[in-house]
Write an enzyme that holds these catalytic residues in place. Structure first.
Site, PDB file in Angstrom:
ATOM      1  N   ALA A  57       0.817  -1.220   0.000  1.00 32.74           N
ATOM      2  CA  ALA A  57       0.000   0.000   0.000  1.00 32.74           C
ATOM      3  C   ALA A  57       0.850   1.269   0.000  1.00 32.74           C
ATOM      4  O   ALA A  57       0.479   2.265  -0.619  1.00 32.74           O
ATOM      5  CB  ALA A  57      -0.940  -0.002   1.202  1.00 32.74           C
ATOM      6  N   GLU A  59       3.502   1.914  -1.544  1.00 31.25           N
ATOM      7  CA  GLU A  59       4.018   2.210  -2.880  1.00 31.25           C
ATOM      8  C   GLU A  59       2.936   2.650  -3.867  1.00 31.25           C
ATOM      9  O   GLU A  59       3.246   3.112  -4.967  1.00 31.25           O
ATOM     10  CB  GLU A  59       4.756   0.986  -3.437  1.00 31.25           C
ATOM     11  CG  GLU A  59       6.040   0.658  -2.711  1.00 31.25           C
ATOM     12  CD  GLU A  59       5.848  -0.043  -1.366  1.00 31.25           C
ATOM     13  OE1 GLU A  59       6.739   0.074  -0.512  1.00 31.25           O
ATOM     14  OE2 GLU A  59       4.791  -0.698  -1.162  1.00 31.25           O
ATOM     15  N   ALA A  86       1.016  -5.889  15.672  1.00 29.48           N
ATOM     16  CA  ALA A  86       1.338  -5.565  17.062  1.00 29.48           C
ATOM     17  C   ALA A  86       2.163  -4.287  17.210  1.00 29.48           C
ATOM     18  O   ALA A  86       2.456  -3.871  18.320  1.00 29.48           O
ATOM     19  CB  ALA A  86       2.091  -6.738  17.692  1.00 29.48           C
ATOM     20  N   HIS A  89       3.339   0.247  12.922  1.00 29.77           N
ATOM     21  CA  HIS A  89       3.588   0.254  11.480  1.00 29.77           C
ATOM     22  C   HIS A  89       2.287   0.452  10.690  1.00 29.77           C
ATOM     23  O   HIS A  89       2.253   1.197   9.709  1.00 29.77           O
ATOM     24  CB  HIS A  89       4.269  -1.061  11.081  1.00 29.77           C
ATOM     25  CG  HIS A  89       4.694  -1.132   9.659  1.00 29.77           C
ATOM     26  ND1 HIS A  89       5.743  -0.400   9.158  1.00 29.77           N
ATOM     27  CD2 HIS A  89       4.220  -1.859   8.626  1.00 29.77           C
ATOM     28  CE1 HIS A  89       5.890  -0.671   7.876  1.00 29.77           C
ATOM     29  NE2 HIS A  89       4.977  -1.551   7.526  1.00 29.77           N
ATOM     30  N   ASN A 114      -9.902   5.335  -3.585  1.00 27.84           N
ATOM     31  CA  ASN A 114      -9.086   4.682  -2.566  1.00 27.84           C
ATOM     32  C   ASN A 114      -9.834   3.456  -2.061  1.00 27.84           C
ATOM     33  O   ASN A 114     -10.706   3.554  -1.213  1.00 27.84           O
ATOM     34  CB  ASN A 114      -8.798   5.650  -1.418  1.00 27.84           C
ATOM     35  CG  ASN A 114      -7.920   5.029  -0.350  1.00 27.84           C
ATOM     36  OD1 ASN A 114      -7.606   3.842  -0.398  1.00 27.84           O
ATOM     37  ND2 ASN A 114      -7.528   5.824   0.618  1.00 27.84           N
TER      38      ASN A 114
END
Length: 156
Positions: A57, A59, A86, A89, A114
């Site tokens: 995603a 990129e 977890a 990120h 999107n």
């Protein structure tokens, strides 16, 4: 009052790209199929539909920039899947992908959708890729079709 609204129709000559972030491909492959099916069902000519594959995603905005700057496409449908893990990120990737897609779309003034899923669990992603909650790839393509018609209705 005059109402200007797009309708769900393609003339068959529109050139559309689907950009797919391959990470979580078990989910994103289904999103691509949903987008492709919606394109065909609304009169699209499959010869005018390109699939651009990127690693994930994050990129997608880079490929979107290249696709729109080429002048080759009338609109671009972006799909991908970011599933919370977890670490933080997830927050960074989902925010940057969303912001990047919106920024590039506005820069070129062409319809961009999107369809990147941002879910807490794999189960939620599966539900949005063609099971309980429909197919968000198909919804993203339907959005493109309507916005492309609206864009043309408003005189580019």
């Amino acid at each position: 009052m005059k109402v200007i609204e797009g309708v769900l129709r393609l003339k068959g000559n529109e050139k559309i790209a689907v950009i797919n972030g391959r990470f979580n491909h078990i989910i994103t492959d289904r999103l691509v199929e949903g987008a492709r099916d919606a394109f065909k069902r609304h009169g699209g000519n499959e010869d005018n539909l390109d699939l651009i594959l990127v690693p994930g995603a994050f990129e997608i905005p880079f490929a979107l920039e290249k696709a729109l700057s080429s002048g080759k496409y009338d609109a671009v449908c972006c799909v991908g899947a970011v599933i919370r893990g977890a670490t933080p990120h997830f927050d960074y990737i989902s925010a940057e992908a969303t912001k990047g897609i919106a920024t590039v779309g506005l820069k070129y003034g062409k319809p961009v959708s999107n369809g990147v899923l941002t879910t807490d669990t794999i189960e939620q992603a599966i539900e949005r890729a063609g099971s309980k909650v429909g197919n968000k790839g198909a919804e993203a393509m339907v959005t493109i079709i309507e916005m492309l018609d609206l864009y043309n209705e408003m005189g580019k």
